[in-house]
Design a protein around this motif. Sequence first.
Motif, mmCIF file in Angstrom:
data_model
loop_
_atom_site.group_PDB
_atom_site.id
_atom_site.type_symbol
_atom_site.label_atom_id
_atom_site.label_comp_id
_atom_site.label_asym_id
_atom_site.label_seq_id
_atom_site.Cartn_x
_atom_site.Cartn_y
_atom_site.Cartn_z
ATOM 1 N N LYS A 20 0.105 -4.422 -28.459
ATOM 2 C CA LYS A 20 -0.312 -2.996 -28.343
ATOM 3 C C LYS A 20 0.682 -2.193 -29.391
ATOM 4 O O LYS A 20 -0.235 -1.311 -30.151
ATOM 5 N N LYS A 21 1.767 -2.720 -29.704
ATOM 6 C CA LYS A 21 2.622 -1.749 -30.934
ATOM 7 C C LYS A 21 1.773 -2.137 -32.240
ATOM 8 O O LYS A 21 1.542 -1.175 -32.961
ATOM 9 N N SER A 23 -1.437 -2.933 -32.624
ATOM 10 C CA SER A 23 -2.574 -2.334 -32.755
ATOM 11 C C SER A 23 -2.715 -0.868 -33.013
ATOM 12 O O SER A 23 -3.397 -0.251 -33.794
ATOM 13 N N THR A 24 -1.435 -0.202 -32.671
ATOM 14 C CA THR A 24 -1.493 1.191 -32.784
ATOM 15 C C THR A 24 -1.043 1.226 -34.155
ATOM 16 O O THR A 24 -1.512 2.179 -34.917
ATOM 17 N N THR A 25 -0.109 0.704 -34.702
ATOM 18 C CA THR A 25 0.225 0.499 -36.095
ATOM 19 C C THR A 25 -0.860 0.495 -37.088
ATOM 20 O O THR A 25 -1.140 0.951 -37.976
ATOM 21 N N ARG A 26 -1.867 -0.519 -36.606
ATOM 22 C CA ARG A 26 -2.975 -0.996 -37.514
ATOM 23 C C ARG A 26 -3.867 0.425 -37.593
ATOM 24 O O ARG A 26 -4.185 0.436 -38.842
ATOM 25 N N ALA A 27 -4.053 1.139 -36.626
ATOM 26 C CA ALA A 27 -4.949 2.072 -36.657
ATOM 27 C C ALA A 27 -4.469 3.100 -37.336
ATOM 28 O O ALA A 27 -4.965 3.753 -37.845
ATOM 29 N N VAL A 28 -3.099 3.190 -37.175
ATOM 30 C CA VAL A 28 -2.260 4.316 -38.118
ATOM 31 C C VAL A 28 -2.465 4.177 -39.666
ATOM 32 O O VAL A 28 -2.755 4.811 -40.457
#
Length: 53
Positions: A20-21, A23-28
């Motif tokens: 989850k961490k 995937s959010t980092t990748r989105a950012v």
Amino acid sequence: MPRAQRRLRKGISDLTALVKKLSTTRAVVNGGLTILGSALGSGIVTALHSLGH
């Protein structure tokens, strides 16, 4: 045996949290790269435009 199961559950939940961490980092990162890319692209276009004139 129960101890191993508990460790496995904890490992799975840690992995889920990590994914989850990530995937959010990748989105950012993707969002930042998109902004950077469009800013860079418009800068290049502006530079070429001013060179042409």
